[in-house]
Design a protein around this motif. Structure first.
Motif, PDB file in Angstrom:
ATOM      1  N   PRO A  77      -2.386 -15.077  -9.065  1.00  0.00           N
ATOM      2  CA  PRO A  77      -2.934 -16.373  -8.633  1.00  0.00           C
ATOM      3  C   PRO A  77      -3.366 -17.159  -9.874  1.00  0.00           C
ATOM      4  CG  PRO A  77      -4.502 -14.615  -8.222  1.00  0.00           C
ATOM      5  CD  PRO A  77      -3.312 -13.961  -8.861  1.00  0.00           C
TER       6      PRO A  77
ATOM      7  N   ALA B 183      -0.877   0.159 -10.757  1.00  0.00           N
ATOM      8  CA  ALA B 183      -1.789   0.945 -11.612  1.00  0.00           C
ATOM      9  C   ALA B 183      -1.079   2.220 -12.054  1.00  0.00           C
ATOM     10  CB  ALA B 183      -3.078   1.265 -10.858  1.00  0.00           C
TER      11      ALA B 183
ATOM     12  N   TYR C  13       3.580  10.889  -8.041  1.00  0.00           N
ATOM     13  CA  TYR C  13       3.695  11.334  -6.649  1.00  0.00           C
ATOM     14  C   TYR C  13       3.359  10.176  -5.728  1.00  0.00           C
ATOM     15  CZ  TYR C  13       3.282  15.797  -9.034  1.00  0.00           C
ATOM     16  OH  TYR C  13       3.473  16.864  -9.876  1.00  0.00           O
TER      17      TYR C  13
ATOM     18  N   ARG D  90       3.415   8.935  -1.377  1.00  0.00           N
ATOM     19  CA  ARG D  90       3.703   9.317   0.012  1.00  0.00           C
ATOM     20  C   ARG D  90       4.840   8.490   0.610  1.00  0.00           C
ATOM     21  NH1 ARG D  90      -1.862   6.917   2.666  1.00  0.00           N
ATOM     22  NH2 ARG D  90      -1.588   4.835   1.833  1.00  0.00           N
TER      23      ARG D  90
ATOM     24  N   ILE E 129       3.713  -6.847  -0.548  1.00  0.00           N
ATOM     25  CA  ILE E 129       3.969  -8.248  -0.907  1.00  0.00           C
ATOM     26  C   ILE E 129       5.370  -8.651  -0.433  1.00  0.00           C
ATOM     27  CG2 ILE E 129       4.147  -9.853  -2.860  1.00  0.00           C
ATOM     28  CD1 ILE E 129       2.153  -7.969  -4.338  1.00  0.00           C
TER      29      ILE E 129
ATOM     30  N   LYS F 104       7.674 -13.872  -2.137  1.00  0.00           N
ATOM     31  CA  LYS F 104       6.763 -14.016  -3.291  1.00  0.00           C
ATOM     32  C   LYS F 104       7.259 -13.204  -4.479  1.00  0.00           C
ATOM     33  CE  LYS F 104       2.285 -13.394  -2.487  1.00  0.00           C
ATOM     34  NZ  LYS F 104       1.108 -12.885  -1.699  1.00  0.00           N
TER      35      LYS F 104
ATOM     36  N   THR G 144      -4.343   5.466  -5.813  1.00  0.00           N
ATOM     37  CA  THR G 144      -3.831   5.475  -4.437  1.00  0.00           C
ATOM     38  C   THR G 144      -4.067   4.180  -3.663  1.00  0.00           C
ATOM     39  OG1 THR G 144      -5.895   6.598  -3.900  1.00  0.00           O
ATOM     40  CG2 THR G 144      -3.955   7.986  -4.075  1.00  0.00           C
TER      41      THR G 144
ATOM     42  N   LEU H 136       3.830  -6.021   7.771  1.00  0.00           N
ATOM     43  CA  LEU H 136       4.487  -6.368   6.498  1.00  0.00           C
ATOM     44  C   LEU H 136       5.397  -5.244   6.005  1.00  0.00           C
ATOM     45  CD1 LEU H 136       1.493  -8.100   4.682  1.00  0.00           C
ATOM     46  CD2 LEU H 136       3.513  -9.219   5.656  1.00  0.00           C
TER      47      LEU H 136
ATOM     48  N   THR I  32      -3.375 -11.724   2.315  1.00  0.00           N
ATOM     49  CA  THR I  32      -2.606 -10.918   3.265  1.00  0.00           C
ATOM     50  C   THR I  32      -2.328 -11.725   4.531  1.00  0.00           C
ATOM     51  OG1 THR I  32      -3.633  -8.924   2.402  1.00  0.00           O
ATOM     52  CG2 THR I  32      -2.590  -8.734   4.544  1.00  0.00           C
TER      53      THR I  32
ATOM     54  N   GLY J  37      -7.090   1.099 -10.565  1.00  0.00           N
ATOM     55  CA  GLY J  37      -6.542   0.171  -9.572  1.00  0.00           C
ATOM     56  C   GLY J  37      -7.473  -0.027  -8.394  1.00  0.00           C
ATOM     57  N   ASP J  38      -6.901  -0.409  -7.261  1.00  0.00           N
ATOM     58  CA  ASP J  38      -7.701  -0.771  -6.081  1.00  0.00           C
ATOM     59  C   ASP J  38      -8.628   0.348  -5.619  1.00  0.00           C
ATOM     60  OD1 ASP J  38      -6.522  -3.225  -6.033  1.00  0.00           O
ATOM     61  OD2 ASP J  38      -5.540  -3.013  -4.090  1.00  0.00           O
TER      62      ASP J  38
ATOM     63  N   LEU K 156      -6.152  -7.314  -7.433  1.00  0.00           N
ATOM     64  CA  LEU K 156      -4.920  -8.006  -7.803  1.00  0.00           C
ATOM     65  C   LEU K 156      -4.025  -7.083  -8.619  1.00  0.00           C
ATOM     66  CD1 LEU K 156      -6.344 -11.434  -9.050  1.00  0.00           C
ATOM     67  CD2 LEU K 156      -5.107 -11.029  -6.911  1.00  0.00           C
TER      68      LEU K 156
HETATM   69  P1  FAD Z   1      -1.097   0.210  -4.516  1.00  0.00           P
HETATM   70  O1  FAD Z   1      -0.168  -0.879  -4.932  1.00  0.00           O
HETATM   71  O2  FAD Z   1      -1.687   0.102  -3.154  1.00  0.00           O
HETATM   72  O3  FAD Z   1      -0.329   1.586  -4.657  1.00  0.00           O
HETATM   73  C1  FAD Z   1      -0.918   2.784  -4.233  1.00  0.00           C
HETATM   74  C2  FAD Z   1       0.159   3.800  -3.935  1.00  0.00           C
HETATM   75  O4  FAD Z   1      -0.480   5.056  -3.688  1.00  0.00           O
HETATM   76  C3  FAD Z   1       0.983   3.498  -2.693  1.00  0.00           C
HETATM   77  O5  FAD Z   1       2.350   3.525  -2.994  1.00  0.00           O
HETATM   78  C4  FAD Z   1       0.605   4.611  -1.714  1.00  0.00           C
HETATM   79  O6  FAD Z   1       1.691   5.021  -0.907  1.00  0.00           O
HETATM   80  C5  FAD Z   1       0.211   5.730  -2.666  1.00  0.00           C
HETATM   81  N1  FAD Z   1      -0.668   6.716  -2.048  1.00  0.00           N
HETATM   82  C6  FAD Z   1      -1.811   6.510  -1.358  1.00  0.00           C
HETATM   83  N2  FAD Z   1      -2.329   7.690  -0.953  1.00  0.00           N
HETATM   84  C7  FAD Z   1      -1.498   8.656  -1.389  1.00  0.00           C
HETATM   85  C8  FAD Z   1      -1.490  10.077  -1.295  1.00  0.00           C
HETATM   86  N3  FAD Z   1      -2.448  10.749  -0.647  1.00  0.00           N
HETATM   87  N4  FAD Z   1      -0.465  10.770  -1.854  1.00  0.00           N
HETATM   88  C9  FAD Z   1       0.531  10.111  -2.511  1.00  0.00           C
HETATM   89  N5  FAD Z   1       0.569   8.769  -2.626  1.00  0.00           N
HETATM   90  C10 FAD Z   1      -0.432   8.047  -2.092  1.00  0.00           C
HETATM   91  N6  FAD Z   1      -2.015  -9.141  -5.720  1.00  0.00           N
HETATM   92  C11 FAD Z   1      -1.603 -10.128  -6.535  1.00  0.00           C
HETATM   93  O7  FAD Z   1      -1.927 -10.087  -7.734  1.00  0.00           O
HETATM   94  N7  FAD Z   1      -0.808 -11.135  -6.086  1.00  0.00           N
HETATM   95  C12 FAD Z   1      -0.390 -11.198  -4.800  1.00  0.00           C
HETATM   96  O8  FAD Z   1       0.326 -12.125  -4.422  1.00  0.00           O
HETATM   97  C13 FAD Z   1      -0.791 -10.172  -3.908  1.00  0.00           C
HETATM   98  N8  FAD Z   1      -0.360 -10.158  -2.625  1.00  0.00           N
HETATM   99  C14 FAD Z   1      -0.747  -9.151  -1.812  1.00  0.00           C
HETATM  100  C15 FAD Z   1      -0.256  -9.128  -0.514  1.00  0.00           C
HETATM  101  C16 FAD Z   1      -0.610  -8.096   0.337  1.00  0.00           C
HETATM  102  C17 FAD Z   1      -0.083  -8.092   1.731  1.00  0.00           C
HETATM  103  C18 FAD Z   1      -1.510  -7.085  -0.092  1.00  0.00           C
HETATM  104  C19 FAD Z   1      -1.933  -5.999   0.849  1.00  0.00           C
HETATM  105  C20 FAD Z   1      -1.988  -7.085  -1.388  1.00  0.00           C
HETATM  106  C21 FAD Z   1      -1.605  -8.124  -2.249  1.00  0.00           C
HETATM  107  N9  FAD Z   1      -2.052  -8.154  -3.578  1.00  0.00           N
HETATM  108  C22 FAD Z   1      -1.635  -9.147  -4.409  1.00  0.00           C
HETATM  109  C23 FAD Z   1      -2.941  -7.082  -4.103  1.00  0.00           C
HETATM  110  C24 FAD Z   1      -2.147  -6.049  -4.901  1.00  0.00           C
HETATM  111  O9  FAD Z   1      -0.961  -5.720  -4.222  1.00  0.00           O
HETATM  112  C25 FAD Z   1      -2.985  -4.808  -5.160  1.00  0.00           C
HETATM  113  O10 FAD Z   1      -4.193  -5.195  -5.774  1.00  0.00           O
HETATM  114  C26 FAD Z   1      -2.257  -3.823  -6.088  1.00  0.00           C
HETATM  115  O11 FAD Z   1      -1.005  -3.470  -5.558  1.00  0.00           O
HETATM  116  C27 FAD Z   1      -3.104  -2.557  -6.302  1.00  0.00           C
HETATM  117  O12 FAD Z   1      -2.370  -1.658  -7.057  1.00  0.00           O
HETATM  118  P2  FAD Z   1      -2.633  -0.078  -6.996  1.00  0.00           P
HETATM  119  O13 FAD Z   1      -1.648   0.516  -7.909  1.00  0.00           O
HETATM  120  O14 FAD Z   1      -4.074   0.168  -7.205  1.00  0.00           O
HETATM  121  O15 FAD Z   1      -2.346   0.350  -5.483  1.00  0.00           O
END
Ligand code: FAD
Ligand code: SF4
Ligand code: SF4
Length: 482
Positions: free
Chosen positions: A99, A157, A175, A177, A189, A193, A239, A264, A299, A440-441, A448
Motif C-alpha cells: 500500500p 516471511a 514445510y 500445509r 491475494i 492484484k 505460519t 478467496l 480482505t 511475519g504475521d 503486510l
Molecule cells: P502467510 O503468507 O500467511 O504464510 C504462512 C504459511 O504458513 C501458509 O502458507 C500456511 O499454509 C503455512 N502454515 C500455517 N500453519 C502451518 C502448519 N502447522 N504447518 C505447515 N504450514 C503451516 N499484504 C500486502 O502487503 N498487500 C496486500 O495487498 C495484501 N492483501 C491481502 C489480501 C488478503 C486476502 C489477505 C488475507 C492478506 C493480505 N495481505 C496483504 C497481508 C499479507 O498477505 C500477509 O501480511 C503476509 O502474507 C504474511 O506473511 P507470512 O509469511 O507471515 O504468512
C-alpha cells in the motif's frame, strides 16, 4: 542517453495505464499494465534525490529508493536491480501490492504542490526487466554449511528467510500445509492484484538454488514439532494468522455465510487450474448471487472485487464506520468503486434469518461516537434504525487472529502474547525456546507482505548469528566466507 533528475516540475505523476472498470471485470488479470522503458525512466526522473529521503525511512525494508530511481532514470537498469534486490527479496511483488499510499509514496516529499514519485511501479519495472533479461539467478552459496534450518510456512516471511539462509550456505527445508508454496501470496491475494506466475517463478528459482520444499506437510499433524526440532539445527516459525474473526451474532452457522479466506482460496485455486468441488457446486462461488461482504479492510476489498468478477448479481460491502475511517488502502477502495461495488457505510448486521435459499440480514445504522484511547471514534449501533437486506451469499471479512500454536504444535515451551501471537525477543526474533525463531504475521498479527519480508530477513540474520555462536569452532573450520 541519460535523463536529468528533478523533472517533477515538467513531468506529471503517472501510474501505468489502468484497464477500465468494466473491461477488467471480464477476467482476473492485473488491472494495471506495466510501465515501458520510457515511461519508467520519465517517472524515475521526477525524484529530487532528497538529502533525507522520507520515502526510504517509511519503507519497512529501508529500500535505497533514491539510488535505484536515479539509476533507472539513467537507463542503468541492471545496477538499479542490484541495488533494489540487495534489501528486498521480492521487489516486483512489493511494487505490485504494497500500500504505497501509506508507506513510501505517501511520505515522498518531492516539493509542496507536486504529487509523489511513482515508486512502487518503477520498482516493479526494474525487477520485471531483470527477470526478462535473465539477471535473476538461483542462489549460489560460496560454501555449503553442514547445518540445516527448518522453516514452517512458505509465505513471504518463510520464503525471504529461506533465501537469505541459503545464500549463506545453510541447508534449508520449508514445510507448508498447502499443496503450493507462497502462503497468502498464492492463496489469499487475488490474481488481479498479484499475478500468480510472479510468485511461482520465485519459488521455482528458490528450488533451483537448493531450497527444499515439503508441501502438504502440516506441522502438528503430518509430523510433530518435536520431530522438526530434532531434525534441524534451528527452526523458524512463519505460519501466519488464519483464525477468522467472528461477528457477535447467533445463527452464524448458516451454509450461505462463509469466511473470506475460504472464498478467496477457492477462487485462487480455480484460477490456478485446480479442481475445486465447493466452487463448482456453487457453495464458494458468487455467480448469479446477491453477495454481501461484511468488513472494511483489504480482505473485504479483495472479496467484493472477486465476487464481481465471478458475475455476482449484486455486490454490497457493509462497513460499520465511514469511508474516511476504513482500515485498508484507499487505492483499493477506489478500485472497488470503479468496479461498481455498492458501499453501505455506517452499517452493521444485527441478525440473519434463512428463508428458502436466501438470507435476510437485519442491518442497523451506526453513528460514530466518543473516541477510544487511540483517538478513533467508536461506532454506536442504533437498534431503532434498521432495514432488511436480502443476500444469497454473505462473506465475513473481519480480519484474522492467530491460532493457538502451542496447542496445535503440542509444544508448551512456546510462549504467546495476550493476543495469541508468538512472543519473541524483538532484537533477535528468538522465541522463548532456544533455537526456535518466529517471523511475519504470527509475530505481528495480520500485517503486510513487506513487513513479513523484513521479519524473514531479520530472523535469518539472527539464526546465522545464533548458529555461529553455538557452533563457533565447527563452522569456522568448514566455512571461510559468510
Ligand atoms: P502467510 O503468507 O500467511 O504464510 C504462512 C504459511 O504458513 C501458509 O502458507 C500456511 O499454509 C503455512 N502454515 C500455517 N500453519 C502451518 C502448519 N502447522 N504447518 C505447515 N504450514 C503451516 N499484504 C500486502 O502487503 N498487500 C496486500 O495487498 C495484501 N492483501 C491481502 C489480501 C488478503 C486476502 C489477505 C488475507 C492478506 C493480505 N495481505 C496483504 C497481508 C499479507 O498477505 C500477509 O501480511 C503476509 O502474507 C504474511 O506473511 P507470512 O509469511 O507471515 O504468512
Ligand atoms: Fe515502497 Fe513497498 Fe517498495 Fe518499500 S517495498 S519501496 S514500501 S513499494
Ligand atoms: Fe525522491 Fe520522493 Fe524519495 Fe525524495 S522522498 S528521494 S523525491 S522519491
Amino acid at each position: 542517453m541519460t535523463t536529468k533528475l528533478l523533472q517533477f516540475v515538467n513531468q506529471k505523476k503517472e501510474m501505468p495505464k489502468k484497464r477500465s472498470g468494466l473491461n477488467r471485470l471480464k477476467d482476473f488479470n492485473e488491472i494495471y499494465n506495466n510501465f515501458n522503458k520510457v515511461e519508467a525512466k520519465k517517472q524515475a526522473s521526477r525524484c529530487s534525490q532528497c538529502g533525507i529521503p522520507f520515502c526510504q525511512v517509511h519503507c519497512p525494508l529501508q529500500n535505497n529508493i533514491p539510488d535505484w530511481l536515479k539509476l533507472a532514470s539513467e537507463d542503468r537498469l541492471k545496477e538499479a536491480y542490484e541495488v533494489s534486490q540487495s534489501t528486498n527479496n521480492f521487489p516486483e511483488i512489493c511494487g505490485s501490492i504494497c500500500p504505497q499510499d501509506r508507506l513510501c509514496e505517501g511520505n515522498c516529499v518531492i516539493e509542496k504542490g507536486f504529487e509523489s514519485v511513482t515508486i512502487g511501479r518503477v520498482e516493479k519495472h526494474i525487477t520485471d526487466t531483470a527477470w526478462e533479461k535473465g539477471w535473476v539467478q538461483p542462489v549460489k552459496p560460496n560454501k555449503e554449511i553442514n547445518k540445516s534450518i527448518g522453516i514452517i510456512g512458505s509465505g513471504p516471511a518463510g520464503l525471504s528467510a529461506a533465501e537469505q539462509l541459503r545464500k549463506k550456505g545453510y541447508k534449508v527445508e520449508v514445510y507448508d500445509r498447502y499443496d503450493r508454496p507462497g502462503g497468502l501470496l498464492i492463496y489469499g491475494i487475488p490474481n488481479f492484484k498479484l499475478e500468480k506466475y510472479a510468485v511461482e517463478r520465485r519459488t521455482k528459482i528458490l528450488k533451483k538454488g537448493g531450497v527444499i520444499f515439503h508441501n502438504n506437510f502440516e506441522v502438528g499433524k503430518t509430523k510433530s514439532f518435536n520431530y522438526l526440532k530434532e531434525k534441524h539445527d534451528a527452526i523458524l516459525i512463519a505460519t501466519g494468522v488464519y483464525k477468522a474473526r467472528e461477528l457477535d451474532i447467533s445463527k452464524l452457522n448458516l451454509d450461505q455465510i462463509i469466511p473470506a479466506l475460504n472464498f478467496l482460496i477457492a477462487s485462487n485455486k480455480k484460477g490456478l487450474g485446480d479442481k475445486v468441488p465447493e466452487f463448482d457446486n456453487g457453495k464458494l462461488n458468487a455467480k448469479d448471487k446477491n453477495v454481501v461482504v461484511i468488513g472494511g479492510g483489504d480482505t473485504a476489498m479483495d472479496c467484493v472485487r472477486t465476487a464481481v468478477r465471478q458475475n455476482a448479481k449484486s455486490v454490497t460491502c457493509l462497513y460499520r464506520r465511514n469511508k474516511e475511517n476504513m482500515p485498508g488502502s484507499m487505492r483499493e477502495v477506489s478500485h472497488a468503486e470503479e468496479e461498481g461495488i455498492k458501499f453501505s457505510w455506517l452499517s452493521v448486521p444485527i441478525s440473519f434469518k434463512s428463508i428458502n435459499n436466501h438470507i435476510n440480514i437485519k442491518v442497523a445504522k451506526v453513528v460514530l461516537d466518543k473516541t477510544d484511547s487511540s483517538g478513533r471514534e467508536m461506532p454506536k449501533t442504533m437498534l431503532n434504525n434498521t432495514h432488511l437486506l436480502k443476500a444469497d451469499l454473505v462473506i465475513k471479512a473481519l480480519g484474522f487472529n492467530p491460532e493457538n500454536l502451542p496447542k496445535l504444535f503440542n509444544y508448551k515451551n512456546l510462549k504467546v502474547t495476550n493476543w495469541g501471537t508468538i512472543k519473541v525477543d524483538h532484537k533477535t526474533m528468538m522465541t522463548s525456546d532456544k533455537g526456535v525463531f518466529a517471523a511475519g504475521d504470527i509475530v505481528r498479527g495480520a500485517s503486510l507482505v513487506v513487513w513479513a519480508i523484513k521479519d524473514g530477513r531479520d530472523a535469518a540474520d539472527s539464526i546465522h548469528k545464533y548458529l555461529l555462536n553455538k557452533n563457533k569452532i565447527n563452522l569456522e573450520k568448514k566455512v571461510s566466507v559468510f
